[in-house]
Design a protein around this motif. Structure first.
Motif, PDB file in Angstrom:
ATOM      1  N   PHE A 342       0.827  -1.198   0.000  1.00  0.00           N
ATOM      2  CA  PHE A 342       0.000   0.000   0.000  1.00  0.00           C
ATOM      3  C   PHE A 342       0.866   1.256   0.000  1.00  0.00           C
ATOM      4  CE2 PHE A 342      -2.318   3.424   1.967  1.00  0.00           C
ATOM      5  CZ  PHE A 342      -3.590   3.331   1.426  1.00  0.00           C
ATOM      6  N   ASN A 343       1.911   1.236   0.804  1.00  0.00           N
ATOM      7  CA  ASN A 343       2.776   2.404   0.942  1.00  0.00           C
ATOM      8  C   ASN A 343       3.485   2.738  -0.368  1.00  0.00           C
ATOM      9  OD1 ASN A 343       4.228   4.352   2.833  1.00  0.00           O
ATOM     10  ND2 ASN A 343       5.933   3.253   1.920  1.00  0.00           N
ATOM     11  N   GLN A 344       3.947   1.722  -1.089  1.00  0.00           N
ATOM     12  CA  GLN A 344       4.641   1.976  -2.345  1.00  0.00           C
ATOM     13  C   GLN A 344       3.679   2.493  -3.414  1.00  0.00           C
ATOM     14  OE1 GLN A 344       7.485  -0.968  -3.641  1.00  0.00           O
ATOM     15  NE2 GLN A 344       7.834  -1.692  -1.554  1.00  0.00           N
ATOM     16  N   LYS A 345       2.455   1.999  -3.400  1.00  0.00           N
ATOM     17  CA  LYS A 345       1.457   2.530  -4.330  1.00  0.00           C
ATOM     18  C   LYS A 345       1.169   3.995  -4.024  1.00  0.00           C
ATOM     19  CE  LYS A 345      -0.994  -1.822  -5.212  1.00  0.00           C
ATOM     20  NZ  LYS A 345      -2.295  -2.524  -5.069  1.00  0.00           N
ATOM     21  N   LEU A 346       1.009   4.284  -2.741  1.00  0.00           N
ATOM     22  CA  LEU A 346       0.742   5.660  -2.345  1.00  0.00           C
ATOM     23  C   LEU A 346       1.929   6.560  -2.671  1.00  0.00           C
ATOM     24  CD1 LEU A 346      -1.102   7.693  -0.946  1.00  0.00           C
ATOM     25  CD2 LEU A 346      -0.076   7.018   1.226  1.00  0.00           C
ATOM     26  N   GLY A 347       3.153   6.061  -2.444  1.00  0.00           N
ATOM     27  CA  GLY A 347       4.341   6.844  -2.753  1.00  0.00           C
ATOM     28  C   GLY A 347       4.441   7.190  -4.225  1.00  0.00           C
ATOM     29  N   GLN A 348       4.098   6.239  -5.074  1.00  0.00           N
ATOM     30  CA  GLN A 348       4.136   6.491  -6.514  1.00  0.00           C
ATOM     31  C   GLN A 348       3.135   7.563  -6.920  1.00  0.00           C
ATOM     32  OE1 GLN A 348       3.465   2.626  -8.164  1.00  0.00           O
ATOM     33  NE2 GLN A 348       5.536   1.889  -7.716  1.00  0.00           N
ATOM     34  N   LYS A 349       1.944   7.514  -6.335  1.00  0.00           N
ATOM     35  CA  LYS A 349       0.932   8.516  -6.676  1.00  0.00           C
ATOM     36  C   LYS A 349       1.324   9.890  -6.137  1.00  0.00           C
ATOM     37  CE  LYS A 349      -3.399   7.734  -6.758  1.00  0.00           C
ATOM     38  NZ  LYS A 349      -3.626   7.759  -8.210  1.00  0.00           N
ATOM     39  N   LEU A 350       1.840   9.934  -4.906  1.00  0.00           N
ATOM     40  CA  LEU A 350       2.245  11.217  -4.328  1.00  0.00           C
ATOM     41  C   LEU A 350       3.409  11.831  -5.102  1.00  0.00           C
ATOM     42  CD1 LEU A 350       2.044  10.506  -0.483  1.00  0.00           C
ATOM     43  CD2 LEU A 350       0.527  11.961  -1.843  1.00  0.00           C
ATOM     44  N   ASP A 370       7.594   0.441   4.757  1.00  0.00           N
ATOM     45  CA  ASP A 370       6.197   0.826   4.928  1.00  0.00           C
ATOM     46  C   ASP A 370       6.052   2.326   5.149  1.00  0.00           C
ATOM     47  OD1 ASP A 370       7.416   0.912   7.351  1.00  0.00           O
ATOM     48  OD2 ASP A 370       5.885  -0.228   8.444  1.00  0.00           O
ATOM     49  N   CYS A 371       7.004   3.108   4.653  1.00  0.00           N
ATOM     50  CA  CYS A 371       6.973   4.563   4.824  1.00  0.00           C
ATOM     51  C   CYS A 371       7.207   5.266   3.497  1.00  0.00           C
ATOM     52  CB  CYS A 371       8.044   5.023   5.814  1.00  0.00           C
ATOM     53  SG  CYS A 371       7.871   4.351   7.471  1.00  0.00           S
ATOM     54  N   VAL A 372       6.745   6.497   3.435  1.00  0.00           N
ATOM     55  CA  VAL A 372       7.077   7.390   2.335  1.00  0.00           C
ATOM     56  C   VAL A 372       7.905   8.525   2.922  1.00  0.00           C
ATOM     57  CG1 VAL A 372       6.209   8.954   0.571  1.00  0.00           C
ATOM     58  CG2 VAL A 372       4.989   6.825   1.059  1.00  0.00           C
ATOM     59  N   GLN A 395      -7.161   8.023   0.427  1.00  0.00           N
ATOM     60  CA  GLN A 395      -8.498   7.470   0.211  1.00  0.00           C
ATOM     61  C   GLN A 395      -8.599   6.781  -1.145  1.00  0.00           C
ATOM     62  OE1 GLN A 395     -10.894  10.974   0.750  1.00  0.00           O
ATOM     63  NE2 GLN A 395     -10.967  10.765   2.995  1.00  0.00           N
ATOM     64  N   GLU A 396      -7.979   7.390  -2.167  1.00  0.00           N
ATOM     65  CA  GLU A 396      -8.018   6.785  -3.500  1.00  0.00           C
ATOM     66  C   GLU A 396      -7.284   5.448  -3.523  1.00  0.00           C
ATOM     67  OE1 GLU A 396      -6.410   9.558  -6.213  1.00  0.00           O
ATOM     68  OE2 GLU A 396      -7.975  11.078  -5.915  1.00  0.00           O
ATOM     69  N   VAL A 397      -6.093   5.426  -2.918  1.00  0.00           N
ATOM     70  CA  VAL A 397      -5.327   4.181  -2.894  1.00  0.00           C
ATOM     71  C   VAL A 397      -6.051   3.126  -2.069  1.00  0.00           C
ATOM     72  CG1 VAL A 397      -3.142   3.124  -2.196  1.00  0.00           C
ATOM     73  CG2 VAL A 397      -3.155   5.400  -3.222  1.00  0.00           C
ATOM     74  N   SER A 401      -7.058  -0.382  -3.794  1.00  0.00           N
ATOM     75  CA  SER A 401      -6.370  -1.600  -3.354  1.00  0.00           C
ATOM     76  C   SER A 401      -7.174  -2.412  -2.361  1.00  0.00           C
ATOM     77  CB  SER A 401      -5.022  -1.237  -2.726  1.00  0.00           C
ATOM     78  OG  SER A 401      -5.215  -0.353  -1.634  1.00  0.00           O
ATOM     79  N   ARG A 402      -8.267  -1.797  -1.838  1.00  0.00           N
ATOM     80  CA  ARG A 402      -9.141  -2.499  -0.896  1.00  0.00           C
ATOM     81  C   ARG A 402      -8.353  -3.047   0.285  1.00  0.00           C
ATOM     82  NH1 ARG A 402     -12.945  -6.092  -5.021  1.00  0.00           N
ATOM     83  NH2 ARG A 402     -13.757  -4.311  -6.207  1.00  0.00           N
ATOM     84  N   VAL A 403      -7.572  -2.175   0.879  1.00  0.00           N
ATOM     85  CA  VAL A 403      -6.774  -2.596   2.028  1.00  0.00           C
ATOM     86  C   VAL A 403      -7.649  -2.664   3.249  1.00  0.00           C
ATOM     87  CG1 VAL A 403      -4.675  -1.598   1.109  1.00  0.00           C
ATOM     88  CG2 VAL A 403      -6.153  -0.217   2.561  1.00  0.00           C
ATOM     89  N   GLY A 404      -7.162  -3.363   4.261  1.00  0.00           N
ATOM     90  CA  GLY A 404      -7.874  -3.469   5.522  1.00  0.00           C
ATOM     91  C   GLY A 404      -7.563  -2.292   6.411  1.00  0.00           C
ATOM     92  N   CYS A 405      -7.893  -2.402   7.637  1.00  0.00           N
ATOM     93  CA  CYS A 405      -7.705  -1.318   8.613  1.00  0.00           C
ATOM     94  C   CYS A 405      -6.341  -1.442   9.271  1.00  0.00           C
ATOM     95  CB  CYS A 405      -8.797  -1.374   9.678  1.00  0.00           C
ATOM     96  SG  CYS A 405      -8.653  -0.076  10.918  1.00  0.00           S
ATOM     97  N   PHE A 406      -5.433  -0.575   8.914  1.00  0.00           N
ATOM     98  CA  PHE A 406      -4.122  -0.539   9.559  1.00  0.00           C
ATOM     99  C   PHE A 406      -3.541   0.850   9.371  1.00  0.00           C
ATOM    100  CE2 PHE A 406      -1.811  -0.575   5.608  1.00  0.00           C
ATOM    101  CZ  PHE A 406      -2.638  -1.274   4.748  1.00  0.00           C
TER     102      PHE A 406
END
Length: 413
Positions: A342-350, A370-372, A395-397, A401-406
């Protein structure tokens, strides 16, 4: 070892980096009263770390009075070859022995250090092991002797004189810059300059000017991180400066400029000192802004769910935000892997949305996966827009990706 003791430095009067003369006299008196014989005092003429120099005039008098052997070592001994030597430094020649490292000063690799000592009877020096009659031992200084002969007296003087000029040039320029704290700036002709940027919260509402010595442990660690970042930036901007990090007991992490040790190998010039000061002046405003916004971010995150502020002292910059992701929780064995994805997907978008802010994520970050990691910010930063972008992108990611709660951790450096 019970036969050794440490003489403390000044705590009330004089430089806090010099030997406390009164304490030394008390230690000598205590030894003599206890029937012990003080034999040797080791004094500094410019420590390698920060160029601290003891008061040789008074130390020489005390040692002579009590029959104590005075040994001196340090980088500032190199200045004894110059035409003008201050009396405070000239007193070092009254010592009983001194250790010189001309190979380091002149950029001569694989050459030995030299210890000079006074003696009245050569046989006593031989008996004490200060000299050797073995031919192999007597040939050890040969590489140094040949190198010095090749350089010649004028080249040696020029090398040492240039190092002191470079240090003085930087020292004069640093005194004109704001938010710069100089350590050991009162030393005479010291070829070592140690300094750091002092970060202040004076521009925050209701905040007063805060010096390094008044900061809490948390802020002291943050200042070390900011100055570590600065040292790395200046090293890349002016590699010929030979700038390095140094840890001091009183000042924490500082930046050290020691041309006597580095200039010969790096061919450092006054132009490099000018470039160093220009690079420093360009980066200090960024550090001050990021320091102030770090506190502002802490308050902003309190009223901007689902973001939560986290304290990350080892990274220089705004700080850390945690994005609370809603939804189903993962099994503990899968949570870390999913968090990294999830973090790498978010990092790419940011990274595509924030081209003006340096982003590092994934294995290239060299730390947690697990960090950006986000670099220092500039005046163009819009804090509200940044917070909104992080929330909306998260929110978009999350939806895609339909991630769980973390919790997701953002670290700003």
């Amino acid at each position: 070892m019970s036969c050794l003791c440490t003489v403390p430095c000044n705590t009330v009067f004089g430089s806090q980096h010099q030997m406390d003369i009164a304490s030394f006299e008390r230690l000598v008196a205590d030894d003599e009263e206890a029937g012990r014989v003080p034999l040797l005092l080791l004094a500094n003429a410019g420590t390698p770390a920060a160029g601290h120099t003891d008061k040789f005039v008074r130390l020489s008098e005390i040692c002579s009075q009590h029959g104590i052997w005075l040994h001196v070592e340090g980088v500032t001994l190199a200045t004894l070859v110059l035409g003008f030597v201050p009396s405070a430094m000239l007193a070092a020649v009254k010592s009983d022995s001194m250790t010189l490292t001309p190979g380091i000063w002149l950029g001569l690799p694989a050459t030995p250090a030299v210890t000079l000592y006074r003696h009245d009877d050569p046989s006593l020096a031989l008996a004490a092991g200060l000299v050797s009659s073995r031919p192999a031992d007597r040939l050890r200084p040969l590489p140094l002797w040949l190198s010095l002969q090749q350089l010649g007296n004028s080249a040696i003087l020029q090398c040492i004189r240039l190092a002191t000029q470079l240090s003085q040039n930087l020292l004069d320029k640093l005194k004109l810059l704001p938010n710069i704290k100089i350590s050991v700036h009162d030393e005479v002709d010291c070829p070592v300059v140690v300094f750091k940027v002092v970060l202040s919260e004076q521009n925050l509402p209701g905040a007063a000017v805060v010096e390094v010595s008044d900061l809490q442990q948390r802020e002291s660690e943050l200042q070390d991180s900011f100055n570590r970042w600065l040292c790395s930036e200046l090293q890349k901007a002016v590699p010929a400066s030979g700038l390095s990090e140094v840890e001091l007991d009183d000042d924490g992490l500082c930046l050290r400029f020691s041309p006597l040790v580095t200039a010969a190998a790096l061919d450092t010039s006054n132009a490099d000192v000018d470039s160093l000061c220009e690079a420093l002046s360009a980066r200090v405003p960024t550090m001050l802004l990021s320091w102030r916004l770090r506190t502002a971010l802490r308050h902003t995150a309190l009223s901007a769910p689902p973001l939560a502020y986290l304290e990350e002292r080892c990274w220089a910059g705004l700080g850390a935000l945690r994005y609370e992701v809603s939804g189903q929780e993962f099994h503990p064995s899968d949570q870390q892997v999913e968090l990294e994805k999830f973090n790498q997907k978010l990092g790419q978008k940011l990274k595509s949305l924030l081209p003006d802010i340096p982003l590092t994520f994934g294995p290239k970050a060299g730390g947690r996966l697990d960090c950006v990691y986000i670099g220092m910010v500039t005046e163009e930063l819009d804090m509200a827009a940044l917070m909104q972008t992080i929330v909306e992108t998260g929110q978009e990611v999350e939806e895609s990706s339909r991630v769980g709660c973390f919790p997701l951790l953002f670290v700003f450096i």
